[in-house]
Design a protein around this motif. Sequence first.
Motif, PDB file in Angstrom:
ATOM      1  N   PRO A  33       0.813  -1.222   0.000  1.00 25.98           N
ATOM      2  CA  PRO A  33       0.000   0.000   0.000  1.00 25.98           C
ATOM      3  C   PRO A  33       0.849   1.276   0.000  1.00 25.98           C
ATOM      4  O   PRO A  33       1.860   1.359   0.697  1.00 25.98           O
ATOM      5  N   SER A  38       0.258   0.286  -6.271  1.00 29.12           N
ATOM      6  CA  SER A  38      -0.691   0.321  -5.142  1.00 29.12           C
ATOM      7  C   SER A  38      -0.633   1.655  -4.401  1.00 29.12           C
ATOM      8  O   SER A  38      -1.050   1.748  -3.242  1.00 29.12           O
ATOM      9  N   ILE A  41      -3.748   2.769  -2.656  1.00 31.20           N
ATOM     10  CA  ILE A  41      -4.310   1.862  -1.660  1.00 31.20           C
ATOM     11  C   ILE A  41      -3.765   2.236  -0.285  1.00 31.20           C
ATOM     12  O   ILE A  41      -2.569   2.505  -0.139  1.00 31.20           O
TER      13      ILE A  41
END
Length: 242
Positions: A33, A38, A41
């Motif tokens: 993340p 990503s 995220i």
Amino acid sequence: MVFLHGLLGSGLDWAPVIRHCSSAYPCLTIDLPGHGQSRDITALGFDDVNQQISDILCQYGIRRYVLIGYSMGARLGMYHACMPRPANGPTLVGLVLEGGHFGLPESQRAARLANDEHWAQRFMVGPPEQVLSDWYQQPVFASLDAAQRQYLITQRRDLFGPGIAQMLRATSLAKQPVLLAALGELPLPVHYICGEKDAKFRALAASSALEVSVIPAAGHNVHAEQPDLFSAALAQFLIQFQ
């Protein structure tokens, strides 16, 4: 083989190692993340990231896997290995840790949390070149020369931003449980890789009772500084699964 990168990195960091290993083993890199693909995220903490990793393994239909993690990725890897996993889910068969901390005593946590918050704030608002330059002047990166530091700054500046800060806060070493005892009780092989010039993590590894490979002419980021030797150590570990 499933690879977890460190803070400010991405799955692409493992490319030199994967070139050595992918002919013998399927390889999957995970962008954690706030990083790489990503970057949008978020993560709420260790449990949340652990669940995201488990979900990705299921998404790819992985049944048996060796987990390899560097620095922050090593800490998340050991957390993943030590947490309960569904009996009918993917089976972790081996763990390789590169420069990962096992966890801080309570007396050191407040200072570490304050230090991580300082860096998180700088990652949020600071000019990337200056903040990254200061980041790579920390003692853990003392083995890097000027060219290596500049290369990392150039590679990382496009990843810079609030996602990095959020991930640093969510997975601060100050919030990580001490995992060494649990690692020693795992019913699977665990191997620790560290650089000869990484004094702090060499000492941690030496006191761990884990199997350890010390890679010559390398500092904290062994797989970047000595990818051939890192890959050789990894291949030696993997022989037991053939």
